[in-house]
Design a protein around this motif. Sequence first.
Motif, PDB file in Angstrom:
ATOM      1  N   LEU A 174      -8.360   4.187  -5.728  1.00 49.59           N
ATOM      2  CA  LEU A 174      -7.360   5.149  -6.205  1.00 49.59           C
ATOM      3  C   LEU A 174      -6.527   4.552  -7.339  1.00 49.59           C
ATOM      4  O   LEU A 174      -6.275   5.196  -8.365  1.00 49.59           O
ATOM      5  CB  LEU A 174      -6.446   5.571  -5.048  1.00 49.59           C
ATOM      6  N   MET A 175      -6.111   3.304  -7.179  1.00 44.62           N
ATOM      7  CA  MET A 175      -5.299   2.661  -8.213  1.00 44.62           C
ATOM      8  C   MET A 175      -6.092   2.489  -9.512  1.00 44.62           C
ATOM      9  O   MET A 175      -5.560   2.654 -10.601  1.00 44.62           O
ATOM     10  CB  MET A 175      -4.804   1.291  -7.723  1.00 44.62           C
ATOM     11  N   PRO A 190      -6.016   0.651  -1.249  1.00 42.63           N
ATOM     12  CA  PRO A 190      -6.077   1.761  -2.205  1.00 42.63           C
ATOM     13  C   PRO A 190      -6.632   1.348  -3.561  1.00 42.63           C
ATOM     14  O   PRO A 190      -6.295   1.973  -4.575  1.00 42.63           O
ATOM     15  CB  PRO A 190      -4.611   2.167  -2.320  1.00 42.63           C
ATOM     16  N   LEU A 220      -0.816  -4.802  -5.865  1.00 48.16           N
ATOM     17  CA  LEU A 220      -0.426  -3.443  -5.488  1.00 48.16           C
ATOM     18  C   LEU A 220       1.042  -3.162  -5.816  1.00 48.16           C
ATOM     19  O   LEU A 220       1.379  -2.055  -6.255  1.00 48.16           O
ATOM     20  CB  LEU A 220      -0.696  -3.209  -3.997  1.00 48.16           C
ATOM     21  N   SER A 273       2.609   1.517  -3.506  1.00 50.56           N
ATOM     22  CA  SER A 273       1.737   1.853  -4.641  1.00 50.56           C
ATOM     23  C   SER A 273       1.233   3.289  -4.554  1.00 50.56           C
ATOM     24  O   SER A 273       1.243   4.022  -5.552  1.00 50.56           O
ATOM     25  CB  SER A 273       0.576   0.864  -4.747  1.00 50.56           C
ATOM     26  N   VAL A 274       0.802   3.701  -3.375  1.00 52.28           N
ATOM     27  CA  VAL A 274       0.257   5.062  -3.253  1.00 52.28           C
ATOM     28  C   VAL A 274       1.374   6.093  -3.437  1.00 52.28           C
ATOM     29  O   VAL A 274       1.201   7.089  -4.143  1.00 52.28           O
ATOM     30  CB  VAL A 274      -0.469   5.254  -1.904  1.00 52.28           C
ATOM     31  N   MET A 295       0.841  -1.205   0.000  1.00 54.01           N
ATOM     32  CA  MET A 295       0.000   0.000   0.000  1.00 54.01           C
ATOM     33  C   MET A 295       0.875   1.254   0.000  1.00 54.01           C
ATOM     34  O   MET A 295       0.640   2.194  -0.766  1.00 54.01           O
ATOM     35  CB  MET A 295      -0.931  -0.011   1.220  1.00 54.01           C
TER      36      MET A 295
END
Lengths: 130, 76
Positions: B18-19, B15, A76, A25-26, A22
């Motif tokens: 968002l992804m 997420p 991710l 990826s973000v 997470m």
Amino acid sequence: MSRKIFVLCVSDSREKLQMAAMVASVAAASGDEVTVFFSMNAMLHFVKGRATEAPAEGEFGRLMAADKGVPSFKQLFAYAADLGDAKLLPCSMAVDLLKASEEDLDPVLGPPTGLTRFLSDAEGAQLFTF
Amino acid sequence: MSEMRIIDARDTFCPGPLMELISYMKRASVGDEFELLSTDKGSINDIPEWIKKVGHEMLSSEQVDGVWHIKVRKAK
């Protein structure tokens, strides 16, 4: 301004791999320069014929495993590489110890990299350890 | 003006929405507009934050029957 973010993954627990993915990826999708270094048990998930299911440490791991709406950590990490050009690097020591050839490694990974190089690149930057 | 395209990310957790949005926007042209559908409460904060950080345009957001409708435009 983009930041340099380094993520060190050593655990194979579902919770830790998920949180690492997470963050990667973000951050990568938000324009940060992200490098993830996989070693120890975390590497087992990126070598053919090794680990398949990440064991849950506790309740959260079990909840995430049971809910199809939770994106997998592998998905991710792939987003981090595809959408944000994150570098996903296997530890060269772990690759050697597992006797893994280039073909055995998950195609999402970059070249095997030494710890010295990783630490040198990470100097002065944010480092997250999972 | 380009047509508003809908991205259905309902029932996925952070997420994921968002992804999903980012993967569509990366392939889009400047001026393209998207409406993201999300049931993830974090999206209502995370998506505007990401839009602001990377320099796209937030059009609107509203909750209808438990689903967030977040409209954005690719600005660069």
